[in-house]
Design a protein around this motif. Sequence first.
Motif, PDB file in Angstrom:
ATOM      1  N   PHE A 170      14.337   3.838   5.058  1.00 56.46           N
ATOM      2  CA  PHE A 170      15.519   3.855   4.206  1.00 56.46           C
ATOM      3  C   PHE A 170      16.323   5.130   4.411  1.00 56.46           C
ATOM      4  O   PHE A 170      17.552   5.081   4.563  1.00 56.46           O
ATOM      5  CB  PHE A 170      15.140   3.720   2.726  1.00 56.46           C
ATOM      6  CG  PHE A 170      16.260   4.164   1.813  1.00 56.46           C
ATOM      7  CD1 PHE A 170      17.411   3.412   1.693  1.00 56.46           C
ATOM      8  CD2 PHE A 170      16.186   5.381   1.138  1.00 56.46           C
ATOM      9  CE1 PHE A 170      18.470   3.832   0.903  1.00 56.46           C
ATOM     10  CE2 PHE A 170      17.237   5.807   0.345  1.00 56.46           C
ATOM     11  CZ  PHE A 170      18.380   5.033   0.223  1.00 56.46           C
ATOM     12  N   TYR A 171      15.663   6.275   4.404  1.00 53.46           N
ATOM     13  CA  TYR A 171      16.402   7.531   4.546  1.00 53.46           C
ATOM     14  C   TYR A 171      17.089   7.626   5.910  1.00 53.46           C
ATOM     15  O   TYR A 171      18.208   8.145   6.015  1.00 53.46           O
ATOM     16  CB  TYR A 171      15.476   8.726   4.321  1.00 53.46           C
ATOM     17  CG  TYR A 171      15.371   9.093   2.855  1.00 53.46           C
ATOM     18  CD1 TYR A 171      16.353   9.864   2.226  1.00 53.46           C
ATOM     19  CD2 TYR A 171      14.302   8.643   2.084  1.00 53.46           C
ATOM     20  CE1 TYR A 171      16.265  10.181   0.877  1.00 53.46           C
ATOM     21  CE2 TYR A 171      14.204   8.960   0.733  1.00 53.46           C
ATOM     22  CZ  TYR A 171      15.189   9.724   0.141  1.00 53.46           C
ATOM     23  OH  TYR A 171      15.109  10.036  -1.199  1.00 53.46           O
ATOM     24  N   ARG A 172      16.427   7.130   6.949  1.00 53.99           N
ATOM     25  CA  ARG A 172      17.087   7.096   8.259  1.00 53.99           C
ATOM     26  C   ARG A 172      18.353   6.239   8.192  1.00 53.99           C
ATOM     27  O   ARG A 172      19.411   6.603   8.698  1.00 53.99           O
ATOM     28  CB  ARG A 172      16.141   6.542   9.324  1.00 53.99           C
ATOM     29  CG  ARG A 172      15.126   7.550   9.839  1.00 53.99           C
ATOM     30  CD  ARG A 172      14.402   7.018  11.071  1.00 53.99           C
ATOM     31  NE  ARG A 172      13.485   8.018  11.605  1.00 53.99           N
ATOM     32  CZ  ARG A 172      13.825   9.000  12.412  1.00 53.99           C
ATOM     33  NH1 ARG A 172      15.098   9.122  12.771  1.00 53.99           N
ATOM     34  NH2 ARG A 172      12.936   9.857  12.862  1.00 53.99           N
ATOM     35  N   SER A 216       0.836  -1.199   0.000  1.00 53.63           N
ATOM     36  CA  SER A 216       0.000   0.000   0.000  1.00 53.63           C
ATOM     37  C   SER A 216       0.875   1.256   0.000  1.00 53.63           C
ATOM     38  O   SER A 216       2.091   1.197   0.250  1.00 53.63           O
ATOM     39  CB  SER A 216      -0.901   0.017   1.234  1.00 53.63           C
ATOM     40  OG  SER A 216      -0.122   0.178   2.415  1.00 53.63           O
ATOM     41  N   ARG A 217       0.236   2.379  -0.257  1.00 53.23           N
ATOM     42  CA  ARG A 217       0.945   3.661  -0.235  1.00 53.23           C
ATOM     43  C   ARG A 217       1.569   3.903   1.132  1.00 53.23           C
ATOM     44  O   ARG A 217       2.712   4.370   1.239  1.00 53.23           O
ATOM     45  CB  ARG A 217      -0.027   4.782  -0.597  1.00 53.23           C
ATOM     46  CG  ARG A 217       0.604   6.171  -0.705  1.00 53.23           C
ATOM     47  CD  ARG A 217      -0.438   7.184  -1.167  1.00 53.23           C
ATOM     48  NE  ARG A 217       0.134   8.500  -1.328  1.00 53.23           N
ATOM     49  CZ  ARG A 217       0.252   9.392  -0.339  1.00 53.23           C
ATOM     50  NH1 ARG A 217      -0.164   9.081   0.886  1.00 53.23           N
ATOM     51  NH2 ARG A 217       0.774  10.587  -0.560  1.00 53.23           N
ATOM     52  N   ALA A 218       0.843   3.578   2.192  1.00 51.66           N
ATOM     53  CA  ALA A 218       1.360   3.772   3.547  1.00 51.66           C
ATOM     54  C   ALA A 218       2.579   2.891   3.815  1.00 51.66           C
ATOM     55  O   ALA A 218       3.555   3.336   4.442  1.00 51.66           O
ATOM     56  CB  ALA A 218       0.263   3.474   4.565  1.00 51.66           C
ATOM     57  N   GLU A 219       2.545   1.661   3.337  1.00 47.87           N
ATOM     58  CA  GLU A 219       3.689   0.759   3.527  1.00 47.87           C
ATOM     59  C   GLU A 219       4.918   1.265   2.776  1.00 47.87           C
ATOM     60  O   GLU A 219       6.045   1.212   3.287  1.00 47.87           O
ATOM     61  CB  GLU A 219       3.328  -0.647   3.051  1.00 47.87           C
ATOM     62  CG  GLU A 219       2.338  -1.372   3.951  1.00 47.87           C
ATOM     63  CD  GLU A 219       1.908  -2.706   3.379  1.00 47.87           C
ATOM     64  OE1 GLU A 219       1.989  -3.707   4.112  1.00 47.87           O
ATOM     65  OE2 GLU A 219       1.508  -2.757   2.184  1.00 47.87           O
ATOM     66  N   ILE A 220       4.707   1.755   1.560  1.00 48.28           N
ATOM     67  CA  ILE A 220       5.814   2.300   0.768  1.00 48.28           C
ATOM     68  C   ILE A 220       6.438   3.496   1.482  1.00 48.28           C
ATOM     69  O   ILE A 220       7.667   3.616   1.574  1.00 48.28           O
ATOM     70  CB  ILE A 220       5.336   2.703  -0.641  1.00 48.28           C
ATOM     71  CG1 ILE A 220       4.935   1.469  -1.450  1.00 48.28           C
ATOM     72  CG2 ILE A 220       6.423   3.500  -1.373  1.00 48.28           C
ATOM     73  CD1 ILE A 220       6.067   0.511  -1.750  1.00 48.28           C
ATOM     74  N   ARG A 221       5.603   4.384   2.002  1.00 53.20           N
ATOM     75  CA  ARG A 221       6.120   5.565   2.708  1.00 53.20           C
ATOM     76  C   ARG A 221       6.896   5.153   3.958  1.00 53.20           C
ATOM     77  O   ARG A 221       7.902   5.769   4.310  1.00 53.20           O
ATOM     78  CB  ARG A 221       4.970   6.496   3.099  1.00 53.20           C
ATOM     79  CG  ARG A 221       4.260   7.151   1.934  1.00 53.20           C
ATOM     80  CD  ARG A 221       5.162   8.141   1.186  1.00 53.20           C
ATOM     81  NE  ARG A 221       4.393   8.875   0.216  1.00 53.20           N
ATOM     82  CZ  ARG A 221       4.153   8.463  -1.038  1.00 53.20           C
ATOM     83  NH1 ARG A 221       4.648   7.292  -1.432  1.00 53.20           N
ATOM     84  NH2 ARG A 221       3.458   9.206  -1.884  1.00 53.20           N
ATOM     85  N   ARG A 222       6.432   4.118   4.639  1.00 51.41           N
ATOM     86  CA  ARG A 222       7.118   3.652   5.845  1.00 51.41           C
ATOM     87  C   ARG A 222       8.513   3.110   5.494  1.00 51.41           C
ATOM     88  O   ARG A 222       9.500   3.424   6.174  1.00 51.41           O
ATOM     89  CB  ARG A 222       6.288   2.589   6.543  1.00 51.41           C
ATOM     90  CG  ARG A 222       6.864   2.144   7.881  1.00 51.41           C
ATOM     91  CD  ARG A 222       5.823   1.475   8.768  1.00 51.41           C
ATOM     92  NE  ARG A 222       5.110   0.392   8.073  1.00 51.41           N
ATOM     93  CZ  ARG A 222       3.833   0.454   7.711  1.00 51.41           C
ATOM     94  NH1 ARG A 222       3.116   1.540   7.950  1.00 51.41           N
ATOM     95  NH2 ARG A 222       3.256  -0.568   7.100  1.00 51.41           N
ATOM     96  N   ILE A 223       8.595   2.302   4.451  1.00 51.92           N
ATOM     97  CA  ILE A 223       9.907   1.792   4.011  1.00 51.92           C
ATOM     98  C   ILE A 223      10.786   2.945   3.561  1.00 51.92           C
ATOM     99  O   ILE A 223      11.987   2.973   3.850  1.00 51.92           O
ATOM    100  CB  ILE A 223       9.749   0.769   2.868  1.00 51.92           C
ATOM    101  CG1 ILE A 223       8.986  -0.462   3.360  1.00 51.92           C
ATOM    102  CG2 ILE A 223      11.113   0.355   2.323  1.00 51.92           C
ATOM    103  CD1 ILE A 223       8.613  -1.432   2.252  1.00 51.92           C
ATOM    104  N   PRO A 263      14.075  -4.516   3.558  1.00 51.02           N
ATOM    105  CA  PRO A 263      14.163  -3.625   2.396  1.00 51.02           C
ATOM    106  C   PRO A 263      14.805  -2.273   2.671  1.00 51.02           C
ATOM    107  O   PRO A 263      15.400  -1.670   1.762  1.00 51.02           O
ATOM    108  CB  PRO A 263      12.696  -3.456   1.960  1.00 51.02           C
ATOM    109  CG  PRO A 263      11.886  -3.777   3.164  1.00 51.02           C
ATOM    110  CD  PRO A 263      12.668  -4.835   3.886  1.00 51.02           C
ATOM    111  N   GLU A 264      14.720  -1.780   3.894  1.00 48.97           N
ATOM    112  CA  GLU A 264      15.200  -0.422   4.165  1.00 48.97           C
ATOM    113  C   GLU A 264      16.714  -0.287   4.098  1.00 48.97           C
ATOM    114  O   GLU A 264      17.235   0.835   4.047  1.00 48.97           O
ATOM    115  CB  GLU A 264      14.693   0.063   5.527  1.00 48.97           C
ATOM    116  CG  GLU A 264      15.255  -0.670   6.727  1.00 48.97           C
ATOM    117  CD  GLU A 264      14.459  -1.916   7.087  1.00 48.97           C
ATOM    118  OE1 GLU A 264      14.699  -2.468   8.186  1.00 48.97           O
ATOM    119  OE2 GLU A 264      13.607  -2.348   6.289  1.00 48.97           O
TER     120      GLU A 264
END
Length: 295
Positions: free
Chosen positions: A69-71, A58-65, A275-276
């Motif tokens: 990742f950026y962290r 979902s969009r929310a899952e993508i944003r969470r990953i 994945p992150e």
Amino acid sequence: MQAIAYYIALPFIYVLALIPYPLFHGVCDIVYVLIYYLIGYRKKVVRTNLQRSFPEKSRAEIRRIERRFYRYFCDLFLETFKTLVFSRPAALRHCSLDESAVRLFDDYYNRKQSLILVLGHFGNWEWAGNAFSLQCGHQLYVIYHPLKNRYFNRLIVHMRTRFGTRLVPMRDTFREMVRYRQEVSATAFIADQTPAPENACWTSFLNQDTPVFWGTERIARKLNYPVVYVCVRRTGRGRYRIFAETLFEEPARTPEGEITLTHTRRLEQEIRQQPEIWLWSHRRWKHKRPLVNTL
């Protein structure tokens, strides 16, 4: 200009390297806010890569990953500079080989068997090289792309070779491997870089047409060195564990494409689990599949 940029940046790099934990991670958090929320470094590239790689999420899952990742990316970037000041015990506290990996490499070393190591931009690959050189008998060689800025390239070479690792420019790979063939060596290939499309092995990776370098497989088959897959998993903030498994004991006996497809599939499995910590900011899918070289 190259020298000016280098000497301006160098004091800041060493200050960052010397900051103790956990203050260091506080700096990483500040950099994360700047990079992700204010600058938005390659955010479109990262988001597109994630959406295409995980169409089922979902969009929310993508944003969470994406945020994770950026962290991680900010931690990874600054962690690299720690290599300048790490003592040997500190290096191994933060990144070390799993006991099973130590046994695997010790067995090969006792048999005087040289190896080809294959891995991806997953986890802290910079610290992994140091850990291998500190814990294993093999002389480690890492294939790398020299930087255009010769001053920063010299710094990177220093960081990567402090504990005995040696570097081989990509263009000289096979010639150098033949030259040091009498050593008991392990040569590391980071195999998820982007080759020229017309000279690549094309396959499906993370739901996308993806070019993969042939070089790892072709050199392995010519020299008949066992191919060992290496994974650098993150076990905590600033902590990593290295795992290894033999993919092919006798590469010369494999059909064309089998080695490339196998190590690509293995990396994909690791990315799906964590994945992150893969390098999503890399423009991995900037080329289109040609009509040939498809597997």
